[in-house]
Design an enzyme around this catalytic site. Structure first.
Site, PDB file in Angstrom:
ATOM      1  N   VAL A  67       0.813  -1.227   0.000  1.00 23.28           N
ATOM      2  CA  VAL A  67       0.000   0.000   0.000  1.00 23.28           C
ATOM      3  C   VAL A  67       0.842   1.271   0.000  1.00 23.28           C
ATOM      4  O   VAL A  67       0.317   2.355  -0.253  1.00 23.28           O
ATOM      5  CB  VAL A  67      -1.009   0.028   1.190  1.00 23.28           C
ATOM      6  N   TYR A 158       3.984   5.249  14.938  1.00 23.04           N
ATOM      7  CA  TYR A 158       2.685   4.600  14.735  1.00 23.04           C
ATOM      8  C   TYR A 158       1.553   5.552  15.138  1.00 23.04           C
ATOM      9  O   TYR A 158       0.591   5.767  14.377  1.00 23.04           O
ATOM     10  CB  TYR A 158       2.647   3.320  15.572  1.00 23.04           C
ATOM     11  N   ALA A 159       1.670   6.133  16.331  1.00 19.03           N
ATOM     12  CA  ALA A 159       0.586   6.980  16.848  1.00 19.03           C
ATOM     13  C   ALA A 159       0.436   8.254  16.025  1.00 19.03           C
ATOM     14  O   ALA A 159      -0.688   8.709  15.772  1.00 19.03           O
ATOM     15  CB  ALA A 159       0.850   7.314  18.313  1.00 19.03           C
TER      16      ALA A 159
HETATM   17  P1  NAP Z   1      -1.735  -7.796  11.412  1.00 23.76           P
HETATM   18  O1  NAP Z   1      -2.350  -9.058  11.898  1.00 23.76           O
HETATM   19  O2  NAP Z   1      -0.260  -7.628  11.465  1.00 23.76           O
HETATM   20  O3  NAP Z   1      -2.267  -7.535   9.921  1.00 23.76           O
HETATM   21  C1  NAP Z   1      -1.760  -6.487   9.133  1.00 23.76           C
HETATM   22  C2  NAP Z   1      -1.637  -7.005   7.709  1.00 23.76           C
HETATM   23  O4  NAP Z   1      -1.195  -5.904   6.872  1.00 23.76           O
HETATM   24  C3  NAP Z   1      -0.576  -8.101   7.591  1.00 23.76           C
HETATM   25  O5  NAP Z   1      -1.014  -9.130   6.743  1.00 23.76           O
HETATM   26  C4  NAP Z   1       0.581  -7.348   6.980  1.00 23.76           C
HETATM   27  O6  NAP Z   1       1.488  -8.174   6.279  1.00 23.76           O
HETATM   28  C5  NAP Z   1      -0.144  -6.396   6.069  1.00 23.76           C
HETATM   29  N1  NAP Z   1       0.737  -5.323   5.609  1.00 23.76           N
HETATM   30  C6  NAP Z   1       1.776  -4.754   6.247  1.00 23.76           C
HETATM   31  N2  NAP Z   1       2.369  -3.837   5.471  1.00 23.76           N
HETATM   32  C7  NAP Z   1       1.671  -3.818   4.320  1.00 23.76           C
HETATM   33  C8  NAP Z   1       1.815  -3.080   3.116  1.00 23.76           C
HETATM   34  N3  NAP Z   1       2.801  -2.179   2.952  1.00 23.76           N
HETATM   35  N4  NAP Z   1       0.932  -3.291   2.122  1.00 23.76           N
HETATM   36  C9  NAP Z   1      -0.053  -4.214   2.264  1.00 23.76           C
HETATM   37  N5  NAP Z   1      -0.213  -4.963   3.361  1.00 23.76           N
HETATM   38  C10 NAP Z   1       0.633  -4.757   4.391  1.00 23.76           C
HETATM   39  O7  NAP Z   1      -2.310  -6.550  12.217  1.00 23.76           O
HETATM   40  P2  NAP Z   1      -3.765  -6.230  12.784  1.00 23.76           P
HETATM   41  O8  NAP Z   1      -3.640  -6.181  14.254  1.00 23.76           O
HETATM   42  O9  NAP Z   1      -4.809  -7.041  12.147  1.00 23.76           O
HETATM   43  O10 NAP Z   1      -3.881  -4.716  12.314  1.00 23.76           O
HETATM   44  C11 NAP Z   1      -4.747  -4.295  11.271  1.00 23.76           C
HETATM   45  C12 NAP Z   1      -4.925  -2.786  11.404  1.00 23.76           C
HETATM   46  O11 NAP Z   1      -5.557  -2.514  12.653  1.00 23.76           O
HETATM   47  C13 NAP Z   1      -3.628  -1.993  11.377  1.00 23.76           C
HETATM   48  O12 NAP Z   1      -3.815  -0.798  10.661  1.00 23.76           O
HETATM   49  C14 NAP Z   1      -3.385  -1.706  12.836  1.00 23.76           C
HETATM   50  O13 NAP Z   1      -2.611  -0.561  13.024  1.00 23.76           O
HETATM   51  C15 NAP Z   1      -4.785  -1.538  13.342  1.00 23.76           C
HETATM   52  N6  NAP Z   1      -4.928  -1.721  14.785  1.00 23.76           N
HETATM   53  C16 NAP Z   1      -4.656  -2.918  15.382  1.00 23.76           C
HETATM   54  C17 NAP Z   1      -4.802  -3.039  16.755  1.00 23.76           C
HETATM   55  C18 NAP Z   1      -4.522  -4.322  17.498  1.00 23.76           C
HETATM   56  O14 NAP Z   1      -4.559  -4.309  18.745  1.00 23.76           O
HETATM   57  N7  NAP Z   1      -4.268  -5.437  16.812  1.00 23.76           N
HETATM   58  C19 NAP Z   1      -5.205  -1.945  17.523  1.00 23.76           C
HETATM   59  C20 NAP Z   1      -5.463  -0.742  16.880  1.00 23.76           C
HETATM   60  C21 NAP Z   1      -5.331  -0.642  15.507  1.00 23.76           C
HETATM   61  P3  NAP Z   1       2.829  -8.653   7.062  1.00 23.76           P
HETATM   62  O15 NAP Z   1       2.368  -9.552   8.156  1.00 23.76           O
HETATM   63  O16 NAP Z   1       3.617  -9.345   6.002  1.00 23.76           O
HETATM   64  O17 NAP Z   1       3.473  -7.388   7.568  1.00 23.76           O
END
Ligand code: NAP
Length: 263
Positions: A67, A158-159
């Site tokens: 992205v 990040y924040a």
């Molecule tokens: P996750 O399990 O790590 O999933 C994120 C996905 O995005 C992974 O498959 C990752 O691939 C992919 N990704 C990373 N860089 C990318 C890029 N440049 N282009 C396309 N895909 C990419 O994380 P998640 O917890 O589900 O998080 C999803 C969203 O929710 C994020 O925006 C995160 O900041 C937000 N969020 C999460 C939490 C939490 O507690 N989990 C809380 C608040 C917000 P790789 O694994 O190969 O990097």
């Protein structure tokens, strides 16, 4: 009332669909009736999400996308339109974590986090909004974080990116309102995914079950609802924002966090 909450015959693009919240959102959108284009930098995981959807009777594609590259985000959206005929729902969910204080932060870390977590969402918003404005309809959903509501020592890059995405969401909502394109964000609290597993991983990358239990228990105690989130908790808000039930909702940040922060 049931029709309000479906996204039947709609076309959704989900970035970060290979894991965690993105995968749960892609599955939930499919179960609610949408055709889903599953984009992720991890092609194998995006393909698994696609297979889960297709095996469940839904329609999906998987696409490799970084992205942080504008042309790849454009190609992802073009693929949705070519294969499924339109773009109704754009979910900008892909994201990365980086831990450092302000003083420790290297330029390369700052650039990478802003490229993926801010510019990646900006590209998704800009290209999707351009398509949706022509059709005078659409819903854009960005993923922010509870980190927008409080100082975030140790995860400053990040924040900052997430706070900027909240601003982007509200600004674009105003600019797109006249085209009937809605723009909202979801701010999850602590959700157990690959991203948060860093809190309980051993050096070899495996999960320490005792540390996991301790982290989940202590994070859960911080929430009035006394638990951490599951990816499906966040997916419910994504489907709501995509659906007709939210047809009068734009420019909002929906906090799905067990009550940890309230605004
Ligand atoms: P996750 O399990 O790590 O999933 C994120 C996905 O995005 C992974 O498959 C990752 O691939 C992919 N990704 C990373 N860089 C990318 C890029 N440049 N282009 C396309 N895909 C990419 O994380 P998640 O917890 O589900 O998080 C999803 C969203 O929710 C994020 O925006 C995160 O900041 C937000 N969020 C999460 C939490 C939490 O507690 N989990 C809380 C608040 C917000 P790789 O694994 O190969 O990097």
């Amino acid at each position: 009332m049931n029709d309000l909450f479906t996204v039947s015959n709609q076309v959704a693009v989900v970035t970060g669909a290979g894991s965690g919240i993105g995968r749960a959102s892609a599955l939930a959108l499919s179960q609610s009736g949408a055709s889903v284009v599953c984009g992720d930098i991890d092609t194998r995981n995006a393909e698994i999400t696609k297979s889960l959807i297709v095996d469940g009777g839904g329609r999906a594609l998987s696409v490799s996308v970084d992205v942080s590259k504008r042309e790849q985000v454009g190609a992802l959206i073009d693929m949705a339109i070519e294969e499924f005929g339109t773009l109704d729902i754009m979910c900008n969910i892909a994201g990365i974590m980086h831990q450092s204080t302000v003083l420790e932060t290297q330029d390369s870390d700052l650039d990478r986090v802003l490229d993926v977590n801010l510019k990646g969402v900006f590209y998704g918003c800009q290209i999707a909004a351009s398509e949706m404005s022509k059709r005078r309809s659409g819903s854009i959903i960005n993923m922010v974080s509870s980190a927008i509501d409080a100082p975030a020592p140790g995860i400053v890059c990040y924040a900052m990116a997430k706070a900027a995405v909240a601003q982007l969401t509200k600004t674009l909502a105003i600019e797109m309102g006249k085209y009937n394109v809605r723009v909202n964000a979801v701010a999850p609290g602590f959700v157990v995914t690959a991203m948060t597993s860093r809190h309980f991983q051993l050096d070899d990358g495996s999960v320490d079950p005792e540390r996991r239990e301790a982290v989940v228990t202590s994070m859960g105690k911080m929430a009035p609802l006394r638990r951490v989130g599951e990816p499906e908790d966040i997916a419910g808000a994504v489907v709501y924002l995509a659906s007709n039930a939210a047809s009068f909702v734009t420019g909002q940040i929906i906090r799905v966090n067990g009550g940890v922060s309230m605004q």
